[in-house]
Design a protein around this motif. Structure first.
Motif, PDB file in Angstrom:
ATOM      1  N   SER A 144       0.910  -0.900   0.264  1.00  0.00           N
ATOM      2  CA  SER A 144      -0.561  -0.201  -0.182  1.00  0.00           C
ATOM      3  C   SER A 144       0.894   1.252   0.270  1.00  0.00           C
ATOM      4  O   SER A 144       0.334   2.024  -0.241  1.00  0.00           O
ATOM      5  CB  SER A 144      -0.129   0.370   1.352  1.00  0.00           C
ATOM      6  OG  SER A 144      -1.688  -0.492   1.169  1.00  0.00           O
ATOM      7  N   TRP A 145       2.593   1.008  -0.276  1.00  0.00           N
ATOM      8  CA  TRP A 145       3.308   2.420   0.437  1.00  0.00           C
ATOM      9  C   TRP A 145       4.341   2.217  -0.157  1.00  0.00           C
ATOM     10  O   TRP A 145       4.969   3.044  -0.370  1.00  0.00           O
ATOM     11  CB  TRP A 145       2.844   3.064   1.742  1.00  0.00           C
ATOM     12  CG  TRP A 145       3.913   2.089   2.278  1.00  0.00           C
ATOM     13  CD1 TRP A 145       3.956   0.645   3.358  1.00  0.00           C
ATOM     14  CD2 TRP A 145       5.488   2.427   2.724  1.00  0.00           C
ATOM     15  NE1 TRP A 145       4.856   0.113   3.493  1.00  0.00           N
ATOM     16  CE2 TRP A 145       5.867   1.515   3.654  1.00  0.00           C
ATOM     17  CE3 TRP A 145       6.147   2.814   2.514  1.00  0.00           C
ATOM     18  CZ2 TRP A 145       6.985   0.680   3.924  1.00  0.00           C
ATOM     19  CZ3 TRP A 145       7.638   3.184   2.882  1.00  0.00           C
ATOM     20  CH2 TRP A 145       7.728   2.117   4.120  1.00  0.00           C
ATOM     21  N   TYR A 146       4.450   1.109  -1.067  1.00  0.00           N
ATOM     22  CA  TYR A 146       5.517   1.065  -1.749  1.00  0.00           C
ATOM     23  C   TYR A 146       6.662   1.724  -2.459  1.00  0.00           C
ATOM     24  O   TYR A 146       7.760   2.226  -2.831  1.00  0.00           O
ATOM     25  CB  TYR A 146       6.248  -0.858  -2.118  1.00  0.00           C
ATOM     26  CG  TYR A 146       4.917  -0.951  -3.918  1.00  0.00           C
ATOM     27  CD1 TYR A 146       3.879  -0.611  -4.144  1.00  0.00           C
ATOM     28  CD2 TYR A 146       6.441  -1.268  -4.782  1.00  0.00           C
ATOM     29  CE1 TYR A 146       3.082  -1.351  -4.885  1.00  0.00           C
ATOM     30  CE2 TYR A 146       5.303  -1.884  -5.715  1.00  0.00           C
ATOM     31  CZ  TYR A 146       3.905  -1.351  -5.720  1.00  0.00           C
ATOM     32  OH  TYR A 146       3.006  -1.556  -7.221  1.00  0.00           O
ATOM     33  N   PHE A 147       5.030   1.832  -3.842  1.00  0.00           N
ATOM     34  CA  PHE A 147       5.728   3.024  -4.225  1.00  0.00           C
ATOM     35  C   PHE A 147       5.971   4.249  -3.876  1.00  0.00           C
ATOM     36  O   PHE A 147       6.795   5.272  -4.567  1.00  0.00           O
ATOM     37  CB  PHE A 147       3.748   3.457  -5.244  1.00  0.00           C
ATOM     38  CG  PHE A 147       3.214   3.476  -4.668  1.00  0.00           C
ATOM     39  CD1 PHE A 147       2.228   5.221  -3.963  1.00  0.00           C
ATOM     40  CD2 PHE A 147       2.382   2.166  -4.128  1.00  0.00           C
ATOM     41  CE1 PHE A 147       1.813   5.325  -3.058  1.00  0.00           C
ATOM     42  CE2 PHE A 147       1.382   2.804  -3.158  1.00  0.00           C
ATOM     43  CZ  PHE A 147       0.819   3.556  -3.132  1.00  0.00           C
ATOM     44  N   LEU A 148       5.886   4.766  -2.411  1.00  0.00           N
ATOM     45  CA  LEU A 148       5.850   6.041  -1.746  1.00  0.00           C
ATOM     46  C   LEU A 148       8.522   5.642  -1.928  1.00  0.00           C
ATOM     47  O   LEU A 148       8.429   6.442  -1.757  1.00  0.00           O
ATOM     48  CB  LEU A 148       5.612   6.268  -0.434  1.00  0.00           C
ATOM     49  CG  LEU A 148       4.205   7.045  -0.808  1.00  0.00           C
ATOM     50  CD1 LEU A 148       3.936   7.218   0.457  1.00  0.00           C
ATOM     51  CD2 LEU A 148       4.118   8.401  -1.038  1.00  0.00           C
ATOM     52  N   ARG A 149       8.318   4.975  -1.000  1.00  0.00           N
ATOM     53  CA  ARG A 149       9.636   4.080  -1.329  1.00  0.00           C
ATOM     54  C   ARG A 149      10.189   4.142  -1.987  1.00  0.00           C
ATOM     55  O   ARG A 149      11.738   4.029  -1.230  1.00  0.00           O
ATOM     56  CB  ARG A 149       9.747   2.575  -0.159  1.00  0.00           C
ATOM     57  CG  ARG A 149      10.598   2.102   0.962  1.00  0.00           C
ATOM     58  CD  ARG A 149      11.067   3.013   1.698  1.00  0.00           C
ATOM     59  NE  ARG A 149      12.335   2.250   2.135  1.00  0.00           N
ATOM     60  CZ  ARG A 149      13.232   2.948   3.226  1.00  0.00           C
ATOM     61  NH1 ARG A 149      12.762   3.985   3.301  1.00  0.00           N
ATOM     62  NH2 ARG A 149      14.625   3.041   3.389  1.00  0.00           N
ATOM     63  N   SER A 195      -4.025   1.116  -0.949  1.00  0.00           N
ATOM     64  CA  SER A 195      -3.358   2.065  -1.412  1.00  0.00           C
ATOM     65  C   SER A 195      -3.828   3.468  -1.611  1.00  0.00           C
ATOM     66  O   SER A 195      -3.070   4.347  -0.859  1.00  0.00           O
ATOM     67  CB  SER A 195      -2.579   2.232  -2.797  1.00  0.00           C
ATOM     68  OG  SER A 195      -1.857   0.895  -2.644  1.00  0.00           O
ATOM     69  N   ARG A 196      -4.758   3.779  -2.125  1.00  0.00           N
ATOM     70  CA  ARG A 196      -5.358   4.894  -1.603  1.00  0.00           C
ATOM     71  C   ARG A 196      -5.592   5.463  -0.545  1.00  0.00           C
ATOM     72  O   ARG A 196      -5.750   6.659  -0.253  1.00  0.00           O
ATOM     73  CB  ARG A 196      -6.716   5.304  -2.816  1.00  0.00           C
ATOM     74  CG  ARG A 196      -6.483   4.972  -4.378  1.00  0.00           C
ATOM     75  CD  ARG A 196      -7.458   4.476  -4.904  1.00  0.00           C
ATOM     76  NE  ARG A 196      -8.480   6.615  -4.834  1.00  0.00           N
ATOM     77  CZ  ARG A 196      -9.723   6.435  -4.840  1.00  0.00           C
ATOM     78  NH1 ARG A 196     -10.383   5.220  -5.037  1.00  0.00           N
ATOM     79  NH2 ARG A 196     -10.692   7.207  -4.313  1.00  0.00           N
ATOM     80  N   PHE A 197      -6.370   4.611   0.335  1.00  0.00           N
ATOM     81  CA  PHE A 197      -6.792   4.490   2.068  1.00  0.00           C
ATOM     82  C   PHE A 197      -5.413   5.253   2.941  1.00  0.00           C
ATOM     83  O   PHE A 197      -5.642   6.372   3.384  1.00  0.00           O
ATOM     84  CB  PHE A 197      -7.166   3.662   2.249  1.00  0.00           C
ATOM     85  CG  PHE A 197      -6.791   3.383   3.851  1.00  0.00           C
ATOM     86  CD1 PHE A 197      -7.555   4.308   4.773  1.00  0.00           C
ATOM     87  CD2 PHE A 197      -5.557   2.401   4.300  1.00  0.00           C
ATOM     88  CE1 PHE A 197      -7.315   4.195   6.334  1.00  0.00           C
ATOM     89  CE2 PHE A 197      -5.658   2.887   5.850  1.00  0.00           C
ATOM     90  CZ  PHE A 197      -6.237   3.799   6.636  1.00  0.00           C
ATOM     91  N   PHE A 198      -4.005   4.339   2.025  1.00  0.00           N
ATOM     92  CA  PHE A 198      -2.768   4.919   2.697  1.00  0.00           C
ATOM     93  C   PHE A 198      -1.893   6.385   2.783  1.00  0.00           C
ATOM     94  O   PHE A 198      -1.687   6.941   3.430  1.00  0.00           O
ATOM     95  CB  PHE A 198      -2.177   4.103   2.145  1.00  0.00           C
ATOM     96  CG  PHE A 198      -0.641   3.362   3.469  1.00  0.00           C
ATOM     97  CD1 PHE A 198      -1.871   2.197   3.761  1.00  0.00           C
ATOM     98  CD2 PHE A 198       0.010   3.627   3.987  1.00  0.00           C
ATOM     99  CE1 PHE A 198      -1.522   1.061   4.970  1.00  0.00           C
ATOM    100  CE2 PHE A 198       0.177   2.317   4.751  1.00  0.00           C
ATOM    101  CZ  PHE A 198      -0.167   1.684   5.101  1.00  0.00           C
TER     102      PHE A 198
END
Length: 845
Positions: free
Chosen positions: A507-512, A551-554
RNA sequence: GGGCGAGUGGCGGAAUUGGUAGACGCGUUGGUCUUAGGAACCAAUAGUGCAAACUGUGAAGGUUCAAAUCCUUUCUCGCCUACCA
């Protein structure tokens, strides 16, 4: 002439890209960014054709965008926590970590063989503590924001495995492995408060212009917003309970109410749970199959209580209260009022229990409806759910239903404090607890009174213990006392032994990926501000709801009380690619055969049943191993094939002949290159505009198709391009013109077959990384155009003439033309329709 | 039951705004070359017809000078979803 040695060429360029870190990206504010992301794989062992398709699509886009001058972020990582590792480890008696890391290394090598333009310096793996450390921080951050909570909830419990099963692991009500009936068990679970953002997650969809409508609709339905009101139904004098709350979208049908139904899990069930007849009823309810279809078609059954509910609009009327199998506890308030005349489900129930059926909405048009001898509207077999006029409803009579009548009813209910307007969502909170070893530990401990305490930030990460016994019943972590018991500041605690759902990891790997090496923060604000949102996300439709919604929720959750973040939508563009299919083979014993086994069996003369193409799966043995295919034909050929046969959003059927022809085509391209080189030695002064016009037009076409994801058409364009050049090279052409256009040709096709074009370009002593070719607009602007000549709407001829001529001039041209003038012999022109530079339709008598 | 999408040659599929239907590939047929071909090259390939021509985008209607494309009805298939009050 040498054959094209793809093995040598591809190996060479892959090594070159690797060595030079050709696709390494850094923050560069002077350049426009493009973040291209494909859904990262689960390291199951080997890549499959689905990956090949997914990553080829993304790679073509990434390379194209770089050529346009974008600063392209194209990373890759591993969704490496999850059940398969745990199961495989159990079977082979080794550590999930070792199994996972081995798979990652194999798959990484395989991906590199595809020639993907990935910045491998940004590689991440969700099972590494460098990754999940930050995830644990997020968890605590969300906890502080009140977006994480703990509550008791029902889970699928496998009594043999002593473990919770995910919904998809329950097949026909039985555990997928144990085969025993799954029980419903209440457990304390951690939840993310996703429903808090229902409204935002719904309205946010409208802004996502570059998402497929299908996915948006699926999410919309999943979130399930409905407008209605909640109503308190008072009960006739009763010691235990005074009222029951219901949610309804049709309060205006209240006068037609003939029963009230509650879920078997409704709070009032506690007054009945000791009664044998109620127990029997509950058992009856649980007997209906658990397949979705069975539930939907199950007979509606009820258990009549001694309670009677008072109609809130007319307190002289009361109706019986039932427990009913069709009422769900986790939607609304677990209770409904039944108006059989206008709801099919209520009608079925009323018919079964002989309850009153009184229509309160009369259709405006009487055709197709039933009326009694006094011409009163009656309900016979089917409930009437359409619009109409209110009848039999006292002060609501004659109002237009549903619009006016609903407003008026709610007004009345609110004025009298019986009910109020309410918006209800179907979306439920996200249960993230998993009783599993191979997942991110939840950074929580409990004191002896079971009070929750957060692990202090400086003690993160909470690492998974290694070398533990996985063959225990239930959650392995629960048995590791040395890990479970912990002392913080001299006080003894027990760790939370559940781990997080792996959907949290993704849910947040794209930020990482924006700052994968940052040890302090999960993501670097400056990097995230530059790179996010993902401009193009590419993956399978199977994640249309859960992963994308989570992911949108995150983003909402991080954004909550943290305005600086200011990202609410993670993926501004979404593309969902279709599956790769292959026909299936079965022998007479009914066993599945692999394509190789099929060939063998066929040669032995066995009779084999060929099934229609289905999504490749190991169980049906209709898989094709990408590695072998790359080995045989080369990555470029595979890339051509996987893009060629179907539009990328649709399923594609694997075909050996198709693959072979793609391979042959790479050989032909090489032959063309040799032919070109021989030609360039010769000189000619022959002016050849045609080649420039064609090339420039073709580049425009390819560009258009690249932007629109019409990748299969690009392959067709590529063939056309080849056919044209191959033909042109039979003639003498001006050296400069030829070279110029050939470079454009190589450049335009380089996103698709990068190894080949890199080789050809360097062979010509040119930079292997070319810019996207400039199109000479003047050249595309052709002087002459081809007109279609229609007579009475039928095509009769085509004529080539000067561009932009007038209708009159064109007609004159046609009348004068040798081949066209005879059409008009003895005919009178009535009217003409003239489409400039395209067509003329002449109506004659 | 509900929602979404799709029906075009033997097959996969093209056709940007209604404006030459079938691009491109596979397959098939014929030919050239070759010791050989599951190689390469050339040609043909929607149907009927010698031809002119006619018919053709699941079916039936309609709008339009013109419809694969827009509208109505209908059939078939695929996917998703599941008693949502």
């Amino acid at each position: 002439m040498d054959r094209y040695n793809f093995k040598l060429v591809e190996k060479k360029w892959q090594a070159y890209w690797n060595k030079n870190k050709s696709f390494k990206t850094t923050l560069d504010k002077s350049k426009k960014k493009f973040y291209c992301l494909e859904m990262f794989p689960y390291p199951s062992g080997k890549i499959h054709m689905g990956h090949v398709r997914n990553y080829t699509i993304g790679d073509v886009l990434s390379r194209y965008k770089s050529m346009l001058g974008f600063n392209v972020l194209h990373p890759m990582g591993w969704d490496s926590f999850g059940l398969p590792a745990e199961n495989a480890a159990k079977q082979n008696n080794l550590d999930p970590k070792i199994w996972t890391e081995k798979n990652i290394s194999i798959m990484k090598t395989q991906l590199k063989k595809l020639g993907l333009s990935i910045d491998w310096d940004r590689e991440i793996s969700t099972c590494s503590k460098e990754y999940y450390k930050h995830q644990q921080k997020f968890f605590l951050d969300l906890y502080d924001k009140g977006l994480v909570y703990r509550k008791e909830s029902y889970v699928n419990w496998d009594p043999i495995e002593k473990s919770v099963l995910a919904n998809e692991q329950v097949i026909d009500g039985k555990g997928w492995r144990s085969g025993v009936t799954v029980e419903r068990k209440k457990l304390n679970q951690w939840f993310f408060n996703i429903s808090k953002f229902s409204e935002e997650l719904l309205s946010g969809l409208d802004k996502l212009d570059s998402w497929p409508n299908k996915v948006k609709t699926m999410q919309k339905n999943w979130i399930g917003k409905s407008f209605g009101c909640e109503i308190d139904f008072n009960l006739k004098k009763n010691d235990q309970v005074n009222s029951i709350k219901c949610f309804t979208t049709r309060p205006d049908t209240l006068f037609g109410m003939s029963f009230l139904a509650v879920s078997i899990d409704h709070p009032i069930s506690k007054f009945y749970k000791e009664r044998d007849d109620f127990k029997k009823f509950k058992e009856e309810c649980s007997k209906t199959g658990t397949t979705e279809e069975a539930i939907a078609q199950a007979e509606k059954i009820g258990f009549k209580t001694d309670l009677r509910a008072i109609n809130p609009l007319d307190n002289t009327k009361t109706v019986p209260v039932y427990f009913a199998n069709f009422v769900l506890m986790d939607y609304g308030f677990g209770a409904v009022f039944g108006c059989p005349a206008h709801d099919q489900r209520d009608l079925d129930f009323a018919n079964k229990y002989k309850l009153k059926i009184m229509p309160v909405v009369e259709p405006l048009d009487s055709t197709g409806h039933e009326y009694d001898k006094n011409k009163n509207f009656v309900i016979i077999g089917q409930a009437y759910t359409g619009p109409g006029k209110i009848i039999n409803s006292n002060f609501l009579n004659d109002l237009k239903a549903p619009e006016e009548s609903i407003v008026k009813t709610i007004e009345y209910l609110e004025k009298n404090n019986i009910g109020k307007k309410k918006i209800n969502f179907r979306l439920k909170d996200w249960g993230v607890s998993r009783q599993r070893y191979w997942g991110c530990p939840i950074p929580i401990v409990y004191d002896e009174n079971n009070n929750v305490k957060k692990i202090p930030l400086e003690n993160l990460p909470v690492e998974l213990p290694e070398n533990i016994n996985l063959s225990t019943n239930g959650n392995p972590l629960d048995h590791v006392d040395s890990w479970k018991n912990i002392t913080i500041e001299g006080k003894k605690y027990k760790r939370e032994t559940d781990t997080l759902d792996t959907f949290v990891d993704s849910s947040w790997y794209f930020l990482r990926f924006c700052s994968p090496k940052n040890e302090v923060e999960g993501f670097d604000m400056e990097e995230v501000k530059y790179w996010m949102p993902v401009d193009q996300y590419i993956g399978g439709i199977e994640h249309a709801i859960l992963h994308l919604l989570y992911s949108r929720f995150f983003m909402q959750a991080i954004n909550f009380n943290h305005e600086e973040f200011n990202i609410t939508e993670p993926f501004s563009g979404l593309f969902t690619q279709g599956m790769v299919c292959h026909e299936t083979y079965r022998n007479q014993q009914g066993n599945w055969l692999s394509p190789e086994e099929y060939e063998l069996a066929k040669s032995r003369g066995e009779i084999i049943k060929i099934g229609s193409p289905e999504s490749m799966s190991k169980s049906k043995k209709n898989t094709i191993d990408p590695e072998k295919i790359i080995e045989n034909y080369g990555a470029d050929a595979v890339r051509i094939f996987i893009l060629s046969d179907s539009p990328p959003e649709k399923d594609v059927q694997w075909s050996e002949t198709g693959m072979l022809s793609s391979y042959k085509f790479t050989q032909k391209l090489w032959t063309l290159h040799q032919k070109f080189k021989n030609k360039i030695e010769e000189n000619s002064d022959k002016k050849d505009e045609e080649i420039s016009i064609f090339t420039n037009q073709m580049i425009e076409k390819i560009k258009y198709n690249l932007e629109k994801f019409h990748y299969n058409v690009i392959i067709a364009n590529l063939y056309e391009f080849y056919n044209f050049f191959n033909n042109k090279l039979n003639f003498n052409i001006n050296k400069k013109t030829l070279l110029e256009n050939y470079i454009k040709f190589l450049s335009a096709i380089s996103p698709i077959i990068p190894h080949f074009t890199s080789e050809c370009l360097t062979d010509l002593k040119l930079n292997p990384f070319q810019k996207w070719p400039e199109v000479d607009k003047n050249l595309i602007k052709n002087d002459t155009v081809k007109y279609v000549i229609q007579i009475n709407g039928k095509k009769r001829a085509t004529i080539t003439c000067m561009k932009d001529i007038s209708e009159k001039e064109l007609i004159k041209e046609i009348m004068g033309g040798e081949s066209t003038k005879k059409i008009f012999e003895n005919k009178k022109i009535n009217k003409c329709f003239f489409v400039k530079n395209r067509l003329i339709n002449i109506l004659v008598q």
